[in-house]
Scaffold this active site. Structure first.
Site, PDB file in Angstrom:
ATOM      1  CE  LYS A   1       1.476   3.022   4.888  1.00  0.00           C
ATOM      2  NZ  LYS A   1       0.466   3.622   3.992  1.00  0.00           N
TER       3      LYS A   1
ATOM      4  CB  SER B   1      -2.317   0.841   4.002  1.00  0.00           C
ATOM      5  OG  SER B   1      -1.767   2.031   3.483  1.00  0.00           O
TER       6      SER B   1
ATOM      7  CB  SER C   1      -3.482   4.686   3.207  1.00  0.00           C
ATOM      8  OG  SER C   1      -3.976   3.476   2.716  1.00  0.00           O
TER       9      SER C   1
HETATM   10  N1  GLN Z   1      -7.650   1.219   0.926  1.00  0.00           N
HETATM   11  C1  GLN Z   1      -7.231   1.679  -0.361  1.00  0.00           C
HETATM   12  C2  GLN Z   1      -6.544   0.556  -1.088  1.00  0.00           C
HETATM   13  O1  GLN Z   1      -6.533  -0.511  -0.573  1.00  0.00           O
HETATM   14  C3  GLN Z   1      -6.304   2.863  -0.214  1.00  0.00           C
HETATM   15  C4  GLN Z   1      -4.955   2.457   0.219  1.00  0.00           C
HETATM   16  C5  GLN Z   1      -4.011   3.621   0.329  1.00  0.00           C
HETATM   17  O2  GLN Z   1      -4.403   4.774   0.384  1.00  0.00           O
HETATM   18  N2  GLN Z   1      -2.741   3.305   0.307  1.00  0.00           N
HETATM   19  O3  GLN Z   1      -6.033   0.713  -2.155  1.00  0.00           O
END
Ligand code: GLN
Length: 492
Positions: free
Chosen positions: A79, A154, A178
């Site tokens: 990532k 994400s 994410s």
């Molecule tokens: N979807 C959640 C957010 O937007 C979690 C994102 C993540 O785990 N980085 O914060």
């Protein structure tokens, strides 16, 4: 068989038997990326030459038969929130579009020390804020199972890359879901380790008390192998725990006889897709048939988790993202008449709308006069959520829930409605607030052919039990063996 379809453990077996060469494997991935990634768009950058070079060195080690390391010659994707020395690390943001870190994240150092080869950096929601990868400043990624749908986020690029055989495995990061949510939506395995299990050194911070790096793999054994390579104490990260790392592969194959499996009442909520609910209950029956003992548990503060998270995570983000000011890192907007205007323009042009929303939310929640009412209260809710889990784990060994309330949604479906997007993580967020490990693995498909994810939650530092239960379930089912339909550009 195209070697790109192999799991990490199967590829290792072939490399070791001399039936496959690392350079063959890397080349097969690069060819497949050329053919398919213009459609899937999982990668932001591919390290073609470096990967091929490392493959030659890996083949040398395999040939010599000594100095072979645990992931020798295995091509992985990272990532783009993980710092890679000399290789652009964008965090999916314009503000870091040209940022080239002078050092590697600890997880990157560990993977290369284990012999893995980095194929490239994967797409993500900007600064890991999002659940669909549509908040990337560069382009969205498509779900390999249905090209008009999101891969989740994400870590959507990493999950899509693994699902589409564009990498043997990948690393993602998980602050509120994410790793697990995109793994669920792409039909692969994703594990968020206990907070402190894996070093965050060189992981660009979003919300420092929640962020963790973890593996995404084609099956549970691969997740175990990758976790083992990256886990463990790091003097460069004071929040990394000085806890021994068990032999995760040894936990596999032990079965679930007599293990107590908790089903939280609060996780079967209205608005959940009935196909997801049915698949999860069916998974509970499979575990019961294998000898596990299901029991109802209660996590009464669950309804407050999303609200608490959307105060704590933006508060930490507003503080962490203060460093992007056009001076120390990345993009600087031209034309400001003084430094204050330069800061303002840089941040206005460099950050996308979701990141700005979080910075404003977080700055407000931390401001004098509101700090106690918002941030302080959210922290107290966080403690209550952690205690809910402690109580539940007095009665059960592992907790089973859906990973996400629905399967992959359509590109564009939730971009206009941030609250709907936030609710994608309703089942994963509490796990981060409590600092616990969680894994998502495939547990079925909708009638439309989209993967459904099962989440298992474990006690702190007990990833071994999670992997053991996940493996037992996986071996009793065949969901993990299904592949996405042939995509445009794919060789027959
Ligand atoms: N979807 C959640 C957010 O937007 C979690 C994102 C993540 O785990 N980085 O914060």
């Amino acid at each position: 068989m195209n070697p790109t379809a192999l799991t990490v453990h199967a590829a290792l077996a072939r490399l070791s038997a001399g039936e496959l060469r690392a350079s063959e494997l890397v080349r097969a991935y690069l060819d497949r990326i050329d053919a398919l990634d213009p459609t899937i768009r999982a990668y932001l950058a591919v390290s073609r030459e470096a990967a091929l070079e490392q493959a030659v060195a890996a083949d040398e080690r395999w040939r010599a038969g000594n100095g072979v390391r645990p992931l020798e010659g295995i091509p992985l994707a990272l990532k783009d929130v993980l710092c890679t020395r000399g290789v652009r690390t964008t965090c999916g943001s314009r503000i870091l579009a040209d940022f080239v870190p002078p050092y590697d994240a600890t997880v990157v150092v560990r993977l290369s020390a284990a012999g893995a080869i980095v194929l490239g950096k994967t797409n993500m929601d900007e600064f890991a804020m999002g659940s669909s990868t549509e908040n990337s400043a560069f382009h969205p990624t498509r779900n390999p199972w249905a090209l008009d749908r999101v891969p989740g986020g994400s870590s959507g690029g990493s999950a899509a890359a693994v699902a589409a055989d564009l990498a043997a495995g990948a690393l993602g990061t998980d602050t509120g879901g994410s790793i697990r949510q995109p793994a669920a939506l792409c039909g692969v395995v994703g594990l968020k380790p206990t907070y402190g299990r894996v070093s965050r050194y060189g992981l660009v911070a979003f919300a420092s008390s929640l962020d963790q790096v973890g593996p995404i793999g084609k099956d549970v054994r691969d997740a175990a192998l990758l976790l083992e390579a990256i886990a463990g104490h790091d003097p460069m990260d004071s929040t990394s725990a000085d806890q021994p790392v068990p032999d995760y592969q040894a936990a596999l194959g032990q079965g679930v006889e007599g293990l107590r499996v908790g089903i939280p009442n609060e996780y079967f909520v209205e608005g959940m897709d009935p196909e997801v609910e049915a698949a999860v209950w069916e998974a509970v029956r499979v575990l019961e048939k294998l000898g596990a003992r299901p029991a109802r548990v209660s996590l009464p503060h669950t309804p407050y988790a999303v609200a608490a998270y959307y105060l704590i995570a933006p508060a930490e983000a507003s503080s962490n993202l203060a460093r992007y000011d056009g001076v120390k890192y990345g993009y600087r907007a031209p034309g400001g008449k003084d430094v204050i205007e330069m800061y303002g323009r840089t941040r206005a042009e460099g950050f996308g709308p979701e990141v700005k929303r979080r910075i404003m939310l977080g700055t407000y929640a931390l401001s004098a006069g509101y700090y106690e009412a918002y941030y302080g209260k959210a922290q107290r809710v966080r403690t209550l959520i952690r205690r809910d889990f402690e109580r539940a784990f007095a009665e059960v060994d592992v907790i089973v829930t859906p990973t996400s309330p629905s399967a992959a949604f359509r590109l564009g479906e939730k971009t206009e409605d941030p609250l709907q997007m936030y609710l994608s993580d309703i089942f994963t967020i509490s796990v981060n607030l409590a600092g616990l490990p969680g894994v998502s693995l495939p547990c079925g498909f909708t009638a439309a052919g989209l993967p459904i994810g099962l989440q298992l939650i474990g006690q702190a530092f007990d990833e071994a039990t999670l992997l053991r239960v996940a493996h037992a379930y996986e071996q009793a089912t065949d969901w993990h063996t299904r592949r996405p339909p042939r995509a445009a550009g794919e060789a027959p």
